[in-house]
Design a protein around this motif. Structure first.
Motif, PDB file in Angstrom:
ATOM      1  N   GLU A  45       0.812  -1.224   0.000  1.00 58.20           N
ATOM      2  CA  GLU A  45       0.000   0.000   0.000  1.00 58.20           C
ATOM      3  C   GLU A  45       0.844   1.271   0.000  1.00 58.20           C
ATOM      4  OE1 GLU A  45      -3.308   0.205  -0.403  1.00 58.20           O
ATOM      5  OE2 GLU A  45      -3.309  -1.966  -0.621  1.00 58.20           O
ATOM      6  N   SER A  46       2.100   1.167   0.487  1.00 58.37           N
ATOM      7  CA  SER A  46       2.936   2.378   0.552  1.00 58.37           C
ATOM      8  C   SER A  46       3.680   2.641  -0.758  1.00 58.37           C
ATOM      9  CB  SER A  46       3.943   2.256   1.701  1.00 58.37           C
ATOM     10  OG  SER A  46       4.885   1.243   1.420  1.00 58.37           O
ATOM     11  N   THR A  47       3.652   1.671  -1.688  1.00 59.55           N
ATOM     12  CA  THR A  47       4.372   1.836  -2.957  1.00 59.55           C
ATOM     13  C   THR A  47       3.551   2.684  -3.920  1.00 59.55           C
ATOM     14  OG1 THR A  47       5.456  -0.313  -2.695  1.00 59.55           O
ATOM     15  CG2 THR A  47       5.451   0.635  -4.893  1.00 59.55           C
ATOM     16  N   LEU A  48       4.145   3.775  -4.386  1.00 57.14           N
ATOM     17  CA  LEU A  48       3.461   4.659  -5.330  1.00 57.14           C
ATOM     18  C   LEU A  48       3.830   4.321  -6.768  1.00 57.14           C
ATOM     19  CD1 LEU A  48       1.691   7.233  -5.763  1.00 57.14           C
ATOM     20  CD2 LEU A  48       3.829   8.539  -5.725  1.00 57.14           C
ATOM     21  N   LEU A  49       5.113   4.065  -7.014  1.00 61.88           N
ATOM     22  CA  LEU A  49       5.594   3.857  -8.379  1.00 61.88           C
ATOM     23  C   LEU A  49       6.531   2.650  -8.431  1.00 61.88           C
ATOM     24  CD1 LEU A  49       5.891   5.118 -11.336  1.00 61.88           C
ATOM     25  CD2 LEU A  49       7.965   6.195 -10.444  1.00 61.88           C
ATOM     26  N   THR A  50       6.290   1.790  -9.414  1.00 60.01           N
ATOM     27  CA  THR A  50       7.179   0.655  -9.659  1.00 60.01           C
ATOM     28  C   THR A  50       7.541   0.638 -11.138  1.00 60.01           C
ATOM     29  OG1 THR A  50       6.121  -0.651  -7.913  1.00 60.01           O
ATOM     30  CG2 THR A  50       7.471  -1.848  -9.502  1.00 60.01           C
ATOM     31  N   VAL A  51       8.821   0.715 -11.425  1.00 58.57           N
ATOM     32  CA  VAL A  51       9.309   0.600 -12.807  1.00 58.57           C
ATOM     33  C   VAL A  51      10.001  -0.755 -12.919  1.00 58.57           C
ATOM     34  CG1 VAL A  51      10.850   1.562 -14.559  1.00 58.57           C
ATOM     35  CG2 VAL A  51       9.577   3.092 -13.046  1.00 58.57           C
TER      36      VAL A  51
END
Length: 345
Positions: A4-10
């Motif tokens: 839930e705390s992850t905003l962006l994943t590349v």
């Protein structure tokens, strides 16, 4: 399960430009994560793929036939934005991801007042009233540290100094309170004093609005007081990644050592000459087989020129480096001393 705390994943991002001379492999398998309210510094010399990576996130790179994302996913707040239509991306760019560019004079419309440009962006984000948009725009100019914001609202970009134009760009970006702010070398064209003011402003914004930030720069010193994590890029790839304090304390890749040794010391009495990184970056029309830095690296081994190194865990929490020096077999063959820490790798 989604964090839930992850905003962006590349994930494994590959972006290429198609030119008359052939395919330029600008980004070659970049991966990183950004948590909500966190700051990531992407560091590397010109042409390493920093800006192309950032523009891929907001889909501002050219589409086919000029360019394309050939592989990878970009997950923003749980959505794979590589699959969104241009109309859907416009909504995200209007409200959730904003970008500050290197040269504000070419980013701002010279025929429109500063206030009108900011208000227009606010209206696109969903505010229906022009009066309300103007009020928010003036508040944004105040937040960005622009004096007499009511008067400045009706002025044109050419009436602002370089530093004031960059502040106006920050006001334009932050007026809609985005979740992610991407700053692409925002201090390059500014004098040292103004640079420090702009960096302090960005740091203040991060704390005040809990905004996630990606800071793109060629200067490690710029991100030293802002970034929580740092990704060092070279020739379209991340070569070192970790928490900012670990990168500065335990810099591990020879390219990172080179960047750190070419930074002028804070102590002006230090007479030691700077150590430049000799050679030039590789041609990404024809990227090398193995490590792209091998031709410029004084520690390069035969394997470096044949096979790209996997990621090795090094000192620090989640600190990784893509370099054969950290393979146990390499350690048995040769002793390499880290010039930054003075310790054997």
């Amino acid at each position: 399960m989604k964090n839930e705390s992850t905003l962006l994943t590349v994930e494994s991002l590959i972006f290429s430009f198609h030119t008359y001379a052939g395919e330029v492999q600008a980004v070659r398998g970049v991966s990183f994560q950004l948590e909500k309210g966190q700051a990531l510094g992407i560091v590397g010399e010109s042409g390493c793929g920093k800006s192309v990576t950032a523009k891929s996130i907001v889909r501002l790179n050219p589409d086919k036939p000029s360019g394309e994302i050939k592989n990878g996913r970009i997950l923003f707040d749980g959505k794979n934005i590589t699959e969104l239509t241009e109309k859907e991306m416009q909504k995200i760019r209007a409200k959730e991801i904003r970008m500050i560019f290197q040269d504000p004079m070419t980013s701002l419309n010279p025929t429109m007042t500063i206030g009108k440009q900011i208000a227009e962006g606010i209206i696109k984000s969903g505010v229906s009233s022009k009066e309300e948009a103007k009020k928010i725009a003036i508040e944004a100019l105040t937040m960005a540290g622009i004096p007499s914001p009511e008067e400045r609202y009706d002025q044109f970009p050419h009436e602002f100094s370089g530093g004031m134009r960059q502040r106006a760009m920050i006001a334009l970006a932050m007026a809609v309170n985005p979740k992610l702010l991407i700053a692409d070398e925002p201090t390059t064209a500014l004098d040292v004093t103004t640079q420090a003011q702009i960096l302090n402003l960005i740091k203040k914004i991060q704390k005040q609005y809990d905004t996630a930030i990606i800071m793109i720069t060629h200067d490690l010193g710029v991100v030293s007081n802002i970034a929580d994590k740092i990704a060092v890029m070279y020739a379209g790839k991340v070569v070192e990644y970790g928490n900012a304090e670990d990168i500065f304390e335990y810099a591990s890749h020879p390219y990172t050592w080179g960047i750190m040794q070419s930074i002028p010391p804070e102590d002006i009495s230090n007479k030691e000459p700077l150590k430049p990184i000799l050679g030039t970056p590789p041609d990404l029309l024809h990227p090398p087989k193995g490590c792209a830095f091998a031709a410029r690296c004084p520690y390069a081994m035969k394997v470096c020129r044949c096979i790209d190194a996997p990621g090795f865990e090094v000192e620090g929490d989640g600190h990784k480096v893509w370099c054969w020096l950290y393979d146990e077999r390499a350690k048995q063959m040769q002793k390499t001393v880290n010039p930054i820490t003075g310790k054997e790798v």
